[in-house]
Scaffold this active site. Structure first.
Site, PDB file in Angstrom:
ATOM      1  N   SER A 177      78.719  57.301  -4.045  1.00 55.35           N
ATOM      2  CA  SER A 177      79.552  56.531  -4.970  1.00 55.35           C
ATOM      3  C   SER A 177      79.387  54.395  -4.388  1.00 55.35           C
ATOM      4  O   SER A 177      78.459  54.791  -2.944  1.00 55.35           O
ATOM      5  CB  SER A 177      80.774  55.933  -4.981  1.00 55.35           C
ATOM      6  OG  SER A 177      81.204  54.612  -5.326  1.00 55.35           O
ATOM      7  N   TYR A 193      89.039  56.214  -0.084  1.00 54.43           N
ATOM      8  CA  TYR A 193      87.334  56.935  -1.455  1.00 54.43           C
ATOM      9  C   TYR A 193      86.294  56.430  -0.530  1.00 54.43           C
ATOM     10  O   TYR A 193      85.541  57.624  -0.552  1.00 54.43           O
ATOM     11  CB  TYR A 193      88.241  55.962  -2.672  1.00 54.43           C
ATOM     12  CG  TYR A 193      86.810  56.683  -4.170  1.00 54.43           C
ATOM     13  CD1 TYR A 193      86.832  57.445  -4.351  1.00 54.43           C
ATOM     14  CD2 TYR A 193      86.459  55.432  -4.198  1.00 54.43           C
ATOM     15  CE1 TYR A 193      85.462  57.903  -5.580  1.00 54.43           C
ATOM     16  CE2 TYR A 193      84.569  56.258  -4.880  1.00 54.43           C
ATOM     17  CZ  TYR A 193      84.887  57.224  -5.764  1.00 54.43           C
ATOM     18  OH  TYR A 193      84.279  56.826  -6.639  1.00 54.43           O
TER      19      TYR A 193
HETATM   20  N1  LIG Z   1      83.304  56.666 -12.922  1.00 56.39           N
HETATM   21  C1  LIG Z   1      82.838  55.780 -11.345  1.00 56.39           C
HETATM   22  O1  LIG Z   1      82.687  54.741 -12.663  1.00 56.39           O
HETATM   23  C2  LIG Z   1      82.042  56.647 -11.167  1.00 56.39           C
HETATM   24  C3  LIG Z   1      81.199  55.900  -9.658  1.00 56.39           C
HETATM   25  C4  LIG Z   1      80.917  56.416  -8.743  1.00 56.39           C
HETATM   26  C5  LIG Z   1      81.018  57.270  -8.320  1.00 56.39           C
HETATM   27  N2  LIG Z   1      82.205  58.199  -9.390  1.00 56.39           N
HETATM   28  C6  LIG Z   1      82.043  60.060  -9.040  1.00 56.39           C
HETATM   29  O2  LIG Z   1      81.544  60.473  -9.708  1.00 56.39           O
HETATM   30  C7  LIG Z   1      81.890  61.990  -9.896  1.00 56.39           C
HETATM   31  C8  LIG Z   1      82.741  61.978 -11.978  1.00 56.39           C
HETATM   32  O3  LIG Z   1      83.521  61.209 -11.983  1.00 56.39           O
HETATM   33  P1  LIG Z   1      84.067  60.721 -12.797  1.00 56.39           P
HETATM   34  O4  LIG Z   1      83.620  59.060 -13.244  1.00 56.39           O
HETATM   35  O5  LIG Z   1      83.296  61.310 -14.473  1.00 56.39           O
HETATM   36  O6  LIG Z   1      85.427  61.026 -13.312  1.00 56.39           O
HETATM   37  P2  LIG Z   1      86.217  61.805 -14.474  1.00 56.39           P
HETATM   38  O7  LIG Z   1      86.566  61.443 -15.725  1.00 56.39           O
HETATM   39  O8  LIG Z   1      87.535  61.750 -13.859  1.00 56.39           O
HETATM   40  O9  LIG Z   1      86.024  63.313 -14.234  1.00 56.39           O
HETATM   41  C9  LIG Z   1      86.261  64.370 -13.168  1.00 56.39           C
HETATM   42  C10 LIG Z   1      86.082  65.476 -13.357  1.00 56.39           C
HETATM   43  O10 LIG Z   1      86.214  66.143 -12.194  1.00 56.39           O
HETATM   44  C11 LIG Z   1      87.600  67.271 -12.516  1.00 56.39           C
HETATM   45  N3  LIG Z   1      88.433  67.231 -11.585  1.00 56.39           N
HETATM   46  C12 LIG Z   1      88.910  66.180 -10.969  1.00 56.39           C
HETATM   47  N4  LIG Z   1      89.512  66.990  -9.617  1.00 56.39           N
HETATM   48  C13 LIG Z   1      89.258  68.427  -9.657  1.00 56.39           C
HETATM   49  C14 LIG Z   1      89.618  68.903  -8.626  1.00 56.39           C
HETATM   50  N5  LIG Z   1      90.674  69.259  -7.437  1.00 56.39           N
HETATM   51  N6  LIG Z   1      88.549  70.796  -9.571  1.00 56.39           N
HETATM   52  C15 LIG Z   1      87.719  70.844  -9.699  1.00 56.39           C
HETATM   53  N7  LIG Z   1      87.649  69.558 -10.955  1.00 56.39           N
HETATM   54  C16 LIG Z   1      88.595  68.416 -10.750  1.00 56.39           C
HETATM   55  C17 LIG Z   1      88.194  66.696 -13.336  1.00 56.39           C
HETATM   56  O11 LIG Z   1      89.237  67.576 -14.518  1.00 56.39           O
HETATM   57  P3  LIG Z   1      90.536  68.018 -13.865  1.00 56.39           P
HETATM   58  O12 LIG Z   1      91.403  66.784 -14.188  1.00 56.39           O
HETATM   59  O13 LIG Z   1      90.431  68.346 -15.894  1.00 56.39           O
HETATM   60  O14 LIG Z   1      89.894  68.228 -12.976  1.00 56.39           O
HETATM   61  C18 LIG Z   1      86.779  65.616 -14.349  1.00 56.39           C
HETATM   62  O15 LIG Z   1      86.882  67.296 -15.979  1.00 56.39           O
HETATM   63  C19 LIG Z   1      83.350  61.634  -9.117  1.00 56.39           C
HETATM   64  O16 LIG Z   1      82.861  62.398  -8.141  1.00 56.39           O
HETATM   65  C20 LIG Z   1      83.170  60.265  -8.452  1.00 56.39           C
HETATM   66  O17 LIG Z   1      83.591  59.592  -7.718  1.00 56.39           O
HETATM   67  C21 LIG Z   1      81.906  57.843 -10.424  1.00 56.39           C
END
Ligand SMILES: NC(=O)c1ccc[n+]([C@@H]2O[C@H](COP(=O)([O-])OP(=O)(O)OC[C@H]3O[C@@H](n4cnc5c(N)ncnc54)[C@H](OP(=O)(O)O)[C@@H]3O)[C@@H](O)[C@H]2O)c1
Length: 250
Positions: free
Chosen positions: A137, A150
């Site tokens: 991130s 985080y």
């Molecule tokens: N969106 C941003 O702005 C951003 C920026 C930088 C980095 N990231 C990174 O990108 C990745 C995806 O983020 P996102 O924004 O797409 O998040 P999101 O919309 O919350 O999606 C996260 C996904 O991971 C699953 N998940 C969460 N905990 C889990 C676990 N313990 N085991 C298996 N599945 C799990 C969730 O489903 P369930 O809850 O049903 O398990 C969901 O499908 C993350 O690593 C995040 O830190 C995101």
């Protein structure tokens, strides 16, 4: 001809957001894609969006029994994994002084323990030349007050990409970090909404406007994941690719 024809991929945390976009893109490019997530209904909806090449396996990446079951199923059904995207991740707002043990355990167990054991347990299934992608991130590259825990897990992930790239280079397995800036997803939006309204200094806003003037779309992260997954990036390992609208660089 797809860029990932005959490839088998795993995307953890693929029921929403960035993971779902990656799973959809990989399947469009011809890969068989395993998707994971904890919530059954969201996972089923995601698999339906991915189509015939999507296979859902419910589970929590921080639970080693769930990972064992996941990889036993992949071995039985597909025999190998060409691409692993350790994407499952989450974060909480928690400035120093207000970090709770529960939030610490939650964030580190999913982001760090989950990533480490996802890749370690995938290893026996990875053929020479496989591609491993770890989600970091932009919060690890600049100070975002309130996101210390985080950001620390995401800095560790960037470090793991270097170490594992070195450890696996003799098998031509490439390991890279994919580093999004603010991207519009359910998880990203929820985390940004958790910031108190009275703490919206520019530096405290993870969604501060990027030089490109907007947040990113999950499909833009998926396009970079496709690049890292396939032969187009065959000479790239141990690297970090930013998809942040220039936020950390300009
Ligand atoms: N969106 C941003 O702005 C951003 C920026 C930088 C980095 N990231 C990174 O990108 C990745 C995806 O983020 P996102 O924004 O797409 O998040 P999101 O919309 O919350 O999606 C996260 C996904 O991971 C699953 N998940 C969460 N905990 C889990 C676990 N313990 N085991 C298996 N599945 C799990 C969730 O489903 P369930 O809850 O049903 O398990 C969901 O499908 C993350 O690593 C995040 O830190 C995101």
């Amino acid at each position: 001809m797809g860029q990932l024809d005959n490839k088998t991929a795993l995307v953890t945390g693929a029921s929403t957001g960035i993971g779902l976009a990656i799973a959809r893109r990989f399947a469009t490019e011809g890969a068989t894609v395993y998707l994971t997530g904890r919530r059954r209904a969201e996972l089923d909806t995601a698999v339906a969006q991915v189509g015939d090449r999507g296979i859902g396996v419910q589970g929590d990446v921080s639970q080693l029994d769930d990972l064992d079951r996941l990889f036993a199923g992949i071995e039985e059904r597909s025999g190998r994994l060409d691409i692993v995207v350790a994407n499952a991740g989450l974060g909480d707002y928690g400035p120093l002084g207000k970090i709770t043990e529960e939030e610490y355990e939650r964030t580190t167990s999913v982001n760090l323990k989950g990533t480490i054991f996802t890749v370690q347990k995938a290893l026996p299934l990875l053929p020479d030349g496989a591609s491993v992608i770890l989600l970091s991130s932009s919060a690890a590259l600049r100070a975002v007050p309130g996101l210390g825990v985080y950001a620390a897990t995401k800095a560790a992930i960037r470090s793991l990409a270097r170490t594992w790239a070195a450890e696996l280079a003799n098998r031509r397995i490439r390991v890279n970090a994919l580093t999004p800036g603010p991207v519009e997803t359910p998880g990203g939006d929820e985390l940004r909404a958790a910031f108190p309204q009275d703490n919206q200094s520019a530096a405290a806003q993870p969604a501060a406007p990027t030089p490109l003037g907007r947040a990113g779309h999950p499909d833009e992260v998926a396009a970079t994941a496709l690049y890292l997954a396939g032969d187009q990036s065959s000479f790239t390992t141990g690297a970090e690719l930013l998809v942040d609208g220039g936020a950390t660089q300009l």
